[in-house]
Design a protein around this motif. Structure first.
Motif, PDB file in Angstrom:
ATOM      1  N   LEU A 373       9.734  14.138 -10.776  1.00  0.00           N
ATOM      2  CA  LEU A 373       8.569  13.246 -10.782  1.00  0.00           C
ATOM      3  C   LEU A 373       7.603  13.635  -9.671  1.00  0.00           C
ATOM      4  CD1 LEU A 373       7.137  10.830 -12.000  1.00  0.00           C
ATOM      5  CD2 LEU A 373       8.475   9.329 -10.498  1.00  0.00           C
ATOM      6  N   ALA A 374       8.162  14.075  -8.542  1.00  0.00           N
ATOM      7  CA  ALA A 374       7.321  14.481  -7.408  1.00  0.00           C
ATOM      8  C   ALA A 374       6.410  15.647  -7.790  1.00  0.00           C
ATOM      9  CB  ALA A 374       8.191  14.863  -6.221  1.00  0.00           C
ATOM     10  N   VAL A 375       6.931  16.582  -8.593  1.00  0.00           N
ATOM     11  CA  VAL A 375       6.131  17.739  -8.991  1.00  0.00           C
ATOM     12  C   VAL A 375       4.898  17.291  -9.775  1.00  0.00           C
ATOM     13  CG1 VAL A 375       6.112  19.824 -10.426  1.00  0.00           C
ATOM     14  CG2 VAL A 375       8.096  19.312  -8.990  1.00  0.00           C
ATOM     15  N   GLY A 376       5.072  16.249 -10.592  1.00  0.00           N
ATOM     16  CA  GLY A 376       3.956  15.783 -11.398  1.00  0.00           C
ATOM     17  C   GLY A 376       2.916  15.003 -10.621  1.00  0.00           C
ATOM     18  N   ILE A 377       3.349  14.212  -9.645  1.00  0.00           N
ATOM     19  CA  ILE A 377       2.382  13.353  -8.951  1.00  0.00           C
ATOM     20  C   ILE A 377       1.868  13.952  -7.642  1.00  0.00           C
ATOM     21  CG2 ILE A 377       3.474  11.309  -9.921  1.00  0.00           C
ATOM     22  CD1 ILE A 377       4.570  10.687  -7.133  1.00  0.00           C
ATOM     23  N   THR A 378       2.524  15.009  -7.140  1.00  0.00           N
ATOM     24  CA  THR A 378       2.068  15.594  -5.877  1.00  0.00           C
ATOM     25  C   THR A 378       0.627  16.096  -5.951  1.00  0.00           C
ATOM     26  OG1 THR A 378       4.280  16.152  -5.086  1.00  0.00           O
ATOM     27  CG2 THR A 378       2.470  17.447  -4.215  1.00  0.00           C
ATOM     28  N   PRO A 379       0.239  16.825  -7.012  1.00  0.00           N
ATOM     29  CA  PRO A 379      -1.175  17.241  -7.077  1.00  0.00           C
ATOM     30  C   PRO A 379      -2.131  16.050  -7.081  1.00  0.00           C
ATOM     31  CG  PRO A 379       0.136  18.477  -8.653  1.00  0.00           C
ATOM     32  CD  PRO A 379       1.010  17.379  -8.136  1.00  0.00           C
ATOM     33  N   ILE A 380      -1.743  14.957  -7.748  1.00  0.00           N
ATOM     34  CA  ILE A 380      -2.596  13.764  -7.774  1.00  0.00           C
ATOM     35  C   ILE A 380      -2.765  13.215  -6.361  1.00  0.00           C
ATOM     36  CG2 ILE A 380      -2.812  11.405  -8.649  1.00  0.00           C
ATOM     37  CD1 ILE A 380      -1.115  12.248 -11.048  1.00  0.00           C
ATOM     38  N   LEU A 381      -1.634  13.099  -5.644  1.00  0.00           N
ATOM     39  CA  LEU A 381      -1.677  12.561  -4.288  1.00  0.00           C
ATOM     40  C   LEU A 381      -2.451  13.484  -3.355  1.00  0.00           C
ATOM     41  CD1 LEU A 381       2.043  11.376  -4.034  1.00  0.00           C
ATOM     42  CD2 LEU A 381       0.033   9.943  -4.424  1.00  0.00           C
ATOM     43  N   GLY A 382      -2.166  14.793  -3.469  1.00  0.00           N
ATOM     44  CA  GLY A 382      -2.861  15.750  -2.607  1.00  0.00           C
ATOM     45  C   GLY A 382      -4.351  15.754  -2.849  1.00  0.00           C
ATOM     46  N   ASN A 383      -4.742  15.734  -4.113  1.00  0.00           N
ATOM     47  CA  ASN A 383      -6.156  15.717  -4.459  1.00  0.00           C
ATOM     48  C   ASN A 383      -6.825  14.431  -3.966  1.00  0.00           C
ATOM     49  OD1 ASN A 383      -8.387  17.034  -5.988  1.00  0.00           O
ATOM     50  ND2 ASN A 383      -8.271  15.156  -7.214  1.00  0.00           N
ATOM     51  N   TYR A 384      -6.088  13.320  -4.059  1.00  0.00           N
ATOM     52  CA  TYR A 384      -6.638  12.040  -3.597  1.00  0.00           C
ATOM     53  C   TYR A 384      -6.873  12.061  -2.092  1.00  0.00           C
ATOM     54  CZ  TYR A 384      -7.262   7.001  -3.073  1.00  0.00           C
ATOM     55  OH  TYR A 384      -7.777   5.763  -2.783  1.00  0.00           O
ATOM     56  N   VAL A 385      -5.875  12.570  -1.331  1.00  0.00           N
ATOM     57  CA  VAL A 385      -6.019  12.622   0.123  1.00  0.00           C
ATOM     58  C   VAL A 385      -7.132  13.589   0.511  1.00  0.00           C
ATOM     59  CG1 VAL A 385      -4.868  13.255   2.285  1.00  0.00           C
ATOM     60  CG2 VAL A 385      -3.641  11.940   0.563  1.00  0.00           C
ATOM     61  N   ASP A 386      -7.259  14.708  -0.227  1.00  0.00           N
ATOM     62  CA  ASP A 386      -8.309  15.684   0.069  1.00  0.00           C
ATOM     63  C   ASP A 386      -9.699  15.082  -0.092  1.00  0.00           C
ATOM     64  OD1 ASP A 386      -6.910  17.977   0.857  1.00  0.00           O
ATOM     65  OD2 ASP A 386      -6.494  18.543  -1.210  1.00  0.00           O
ATOM     66  N   HIS A 387      -9.885  14.279  -1.140  1.00  0.00           N
ATOM     67  CA  HIS A 387     -11.235  13.804  -1.468  1.00  0.00           C
ATOM     68  C   HIS A 387     -11.495  12.333  -1.139  1.00  0.00           C
ATOM     69  CE1 HIS A 387     -10.799  17.439  -4.025  1.00  0.00           C
ATOM     70  NE2 HIS A 387     -12.080  17.590  -3.763  1.00  0.00           N
ATOM     71  N   LYS A 388     -10.415  11.530  -1.035  1.00  0.00           N
ATOM     72  CA  LYS A 388     -10.585  10.110  -0.751  1.00  0.00           C
ATOM     73  C   LYS A 388      -9.978   9.687   0.590  1.00  0.00           C
ATOM     74  CE  LYS A 388     -12.470   9.303  -4.807  1.00  0.00           C
ATOM     75  NZ  LYS A 388     -13.884   8.884  -4.965  1.00  0.00           N
ATOM     76  N   GLY A 389      -8.991  10.441   1.079  1.00  0.00           N
ATOM     77  CA  GLY A 389      -8.332  10.071   2.343  1.00  0.00           C
ATOM     78  C   GLY A 389      -7.155   9.131   2.117  1.00  0.00           C
ATOM     79  N   ARG A 390      -6.974   8.173   3.032  1.00  0.00           N
ATOM     80  CA  ARG A 390      -5.896   7.173   2.957  1.00  0.00           C
ATOM     81  C   ARG A 390      -4.517   7.771   3.227  1.00  0.00           C
ATOM     82  NH1 ARG A 390      -8.982   2.911   3.755  1.00  0.00           N
ATOM     83  NH2 ARG A 390     -10.648   2.715   2.212  1.00  0.00           N
ATOM     84  N   ALA A 391      -4.434   8.775   4.108  1.00  0.00           N
ATOM     85  CA  ALA A 391      -3.149   9.404   4.393  1.00  0.00           C
ATOM     86  C   ALA A 391      -2.169   8.422   5.016  1.00  0.00           C
ATOM     87  CB  ALA A 391      -3.355  10.609   5.317  1.00  0.00           C
ATOM     88  N   ALA A 392      -2.628   7.625   5.990  1.00  0.00           N
ATOM     89  CA  ALA A 392      -1.733   6.674   6.665  1.00  0.00           C
ATOM     90  C   ALA A 392      -1.211   5.627   5.687  1.00  0.00           C
ATOM     91  CB  ALA A 392      -2.474   6.003   7.825  1.00  0.00           C
ATOM     92  N   THR A 393      -2.053   5.207   4.754  1.00  0.00           N
ATOM     93  CA  THR A 393      -1.621   4.235   3.743  1.00  0.00           C
ATOM     94  C   THR A 393      -0.529   4.828   2.862  1.00  0.00           C
ATOM     95  OG1 THR A 393      -3.825   3.254   3.719  1.00  0.00           O
ATOM     96  CG2 THR A 393      -2.409   2.790   1.830  1.00  0.00           C
ATOM     97  N   MET A 394      -0.672   6.117   2.529  1.00  0.00           N
ATOM     98  CA  MET A 394       0.342   6.806   1.725  1.00  0.00           C
ATOM     99  C   MET A 394       1.696   6.788   2.439  1.00  0.00           C
ATOM    100  SD  MET A 394      -0.937   8.442  -1.126  1.00  0.00           S
ATOM    101  CE  MET A 394      -2.493   9.032  -1.770  1.00  0.00           C
ATOM    102  N   LEU A 395       1.675   6.975   3.764  1.00  0.00           N
ATOM    103  CA  LEU A 395       2.919   6.993   4.531  1.00  0.00           C
ATOM    104  C   LEU A 395       3.612   5.632   4.496  1.00  0.00           C
ATOM    105  CD1 LEU A 395       1.692   9.069   7.610  1.00  0.00           C
ATOM    106  CD2 LEU A 395       3.118   9.862   5.732  1.00  0.00           C
ATOM    107  N   VAL A 396       2.837   4.574   4.560  1.00  0.00           N
ATOM    108  CA  VAL A 396       3.400   3.219   4.486  1.00  0.00           C
ATOM    109  C   VAL A 396       4.039   2.985   3.123  1.00  0.00           C
ATOM    110  CG1 VAL A 396       2.814   0.769   4.440  1.00  0.00           C
ATOM    111  CG2 VAL A 396       1.838   2.246   6.201  1.00  0.00           C
ATOM    112  N   LEU A 397       3.349   3.397   2.064  1.00  0.00           N
ATOM    113  CA  LEU A 397       3.877   3.238   0.711  1.00  0.00           C
ATOM    114  C   LEU A 397       5.173   4.029   0.540  1.00  0.00           C
ATOM    115  CD1 LEU A 397       3.636   2.212  -2.183  1.00  0.00           C
ATOM    116  CD2 LEU A 397       2.134   4.158  -2.680  1.00  0.00           C
TER     117      LEU A 397
END
Length: 563
Positions: A373-397
């Motif tokens: 599952l990580a392989v499928g959603i990692t690009p989504i998460l990486g792309n989101y952090v690259d263009h939208k940010g919210r890295a610290a929020t991701m760590l909390v989640l």
């Protein structure tokens, strides 16, 4: 006159460089956990109890932590550059892995080395007094010598880790850095699934048990990893030739550089979150298969059936690759029909993979679903952090998901022990979510480090974080093993009395206490993550800002700094 286009300005080139680094780490991740799915065989064939297994697994980071090798590795990286350090780390991994392999061969058993390790290293002054010795009296000689090889491998793999992070920064800074780091970790984690599928197969190949065959498989892969690093060497050299830069021409390293890192509150919070989070994941991986063996009911598959053959191993692995490839590629398709088609193939293949794991009645193939599952959603998460940010929020989640998964393993999964289908279903769902939570970290944590320190000491900063992380990776495999033996005294007594065989003992442990301990690490990581969000808001560290630099990003950084 148009300025020449550098190699890292070309998408195909920088992603090729990433592919070389990622495949090398894929191979190293396989070896890192090569013995994890065969813990039961190590107990029955080599006489390793949980304490011996945990002590040996924890030895991977011993030299990094207590001899400060990782700190020196960071200095070497800053001074010698990515190219030299990558090849050097590959060679060190291979040497350590070869020693690890020999320790488990029949040639070692009864040899002069076997005798020497049996008679020596039972007491190490100072280290024993401090309770941090990598050996102990009564530890099997094969486990001691294997630990020596694992220590050397650990130096190489952690050096490779910081080198790959530095290399990705070099090739992707100002571009898709979070996506690159997340993608690298996604591919590397497929090594975990590969290990879980193939290690037991090699150990029982031909119906004859030999744990050294599994390790030999890992050694061959590390030879390939070294070749990948050598190819990267020449590619990276060409990049510097194009840009006219000398390889990592940094200022001389000075102690005050470390002082600059250590005085950053943001750095310390990221480092603490890293050690807490990774300590709840990597040590768990080493025991996960045995935990499933102890909490699920498996029935023996007929030896002459398809589900017990080596053919099914290859078929299941091919299906795993299809799941990973389709899930990953679906993120980059601009045509809706193709995108949803790839996702449908990935989902159907994932279901088939899970059904085959159940049919095989194998705990290792069940845990192999961990990174998919990580392989499928990692690009989504990486792309989101690259263009939208919210890295610290991701760590909390990620911390919240981590807590939920370990508590599920501790209290809910055992309730399904008498339900073969229900237990496997709960296990699959929890493992998939745990893998997804793990993907949140590389996509958000590692790209945040360049925002906290100067570029010339990034290598040292990564090394220091990895050193702090390695304290947990040394301590918790050891603690889990000791807690298992301490909370299961009936197994120890039954083994001593001869009323239980080693084979029976290896799949009879109660894992509740170790899992609660790991969940508590998730709670601590959650608290640190929330504090990090507050500090980021107050000091404007930029952790919630995108990685891709645009005029809007620069304006946001200025406003954050003014606040």
């Amino acid at each position: 006159m148009k300025a020449p286009v550098a190699l890292n300005d070309k998408a195909w080139a920088r992603w090729t460089a990433l592919g070389l680094l990622a495949f090398a780490m894929f191979c190293s991740y396989i070896f890192m956990d090569i013995l994890s799915p065969i813990k039961d065989l190590l107990q029955s064939e080599k006489g390793w109890d949980s304490t011996a297994f945990g002590t040996m697994q924890g030895s991977e980071t011993f030299l990094n932590v207590f001899i400060f090798f990782l700190i020196f590795a960071g200095i070497i990286l800053d001074k010698m550059g990515v190219r030299f350090t990558a090849v050097f780390s590959g060679a060190v991994m291979l040497v350590g892995a070869t020693i690890n392999w020999y320790a488990l061969t029949d040639a070692f058993a009864g040899s002069s080395l076997d005798v020497w390790f049996t008679e020596h290293l039972n007491y190490i002054p100072v280290f024993d007094e401090l309770g941090i010795s990598p050996f102990y009296k009564g530890m099997p000689a094969s486990a001691k010598f294997s630990a020596v090889g694992f220590m050397i491998f650990g130096c190489g793999v952690e050096m490779a880790g910081i080198t790959v992070s530095r290399g990705i920064v070099k090739w992707f800074k100002g571009r898709e850095m979070a996506l690159a780091m997340g993608s690298e970790m996604a591919l590397a984690r497929l090594g975990v699934a590969t290990c879980m599928i193939f290690s037991p197969m090699f150990a029982t190949l031909g119906g004859v048990v030999s744990v050294s065959r599994s390790v030999a498989f890992g050694v061959v892969l590390l030879m390939i990893a070294l070749i990948m690093f050598i190819v990267y060497f020449f590619m990276d050299k060409k990049l510097d030739a194009q840009t006219g830069a000398e390889e990592e021409k940094d200022d001389p390293f000075q102690l005050r550089d470390l002082g600059q890192i250590l005085t950053s509150s943001g750095f310390w919070l990221v480092a603490l979150l890293c050690v807490l989070y990774y300590s709840a994941i990597f040590p768990f991986q080493k025991y996960a298969v045995n935990m499933l063996q102890c909490n699920l009911t498996f029935t023996d598959v007929a030896p002459d059936s398809f589900w017990a053959s080596d053919t099914v191993v290859m078929v299941q692995y091919v299906i795993m690759i299809v799941v990973a490839a389709c899930a990953f590629a679906s993120n980059f398709s601009r045509k809706p029909a193709l995108k949803w088609g790839l996702m449908a193939v990935a989902i159907i293949s994932l279901v088939a993979f899970c059904v085959m794991g159940y049919k095989r009645q194998s705990a290792s193939t069940i845990f192999a679903v961990f990174p998919l599952l990580a392989v499928g959603i990692t690009p989504i998460l990486g792309n989101y952090v690259d263009h939208k940010g919210r890295a610290a929020t991701m760590l909390v989640l990620g911390s919240l998901l981590l807590i939920a998964c370990h508590l599920t393993f501790a209290f809910i999964l055992p309730q399904f022990k008498d339900s073969p289908v229900g237990g496997v279903t709960v296990a699959y769902l929890t493992i998939l979510v745990l893998g997804a939570s793990f993907s949140l970290v590389p996509a958000s944590l590692w790209p945040s480090v360049p925002k906290l320190v100067d570029a010339k000491i990034i290598g040292s900063a990564y090394a220091l974080i990895f050193w702090i992380q390695n304290i947990g990776l040394w301590l918790f495999p050891l603690l889990i093993g000791k807690v298992l033996d301490a909370t299961n005294p009936d197994i120890t007594q039954a083994l001593a009395a001869g009323t239980m065989t080693p084979e029976e003992a290896s799949v009879s442990y109660n894992y509740t206490a170790p899992l609660v301990m790991l969940a508590s690490l998730g709670v601590a990581a959650l608290i640190i993550g929330l504090i990090l969000k507050v500090i980021d808001r107050r000091k404007g560290l930029g952790l919630e800002l995108p990685n891709v630099v645009t005029p809007a990003t620069e304006e946001a950084e200025i406003l954050s700094a003014e606040e």
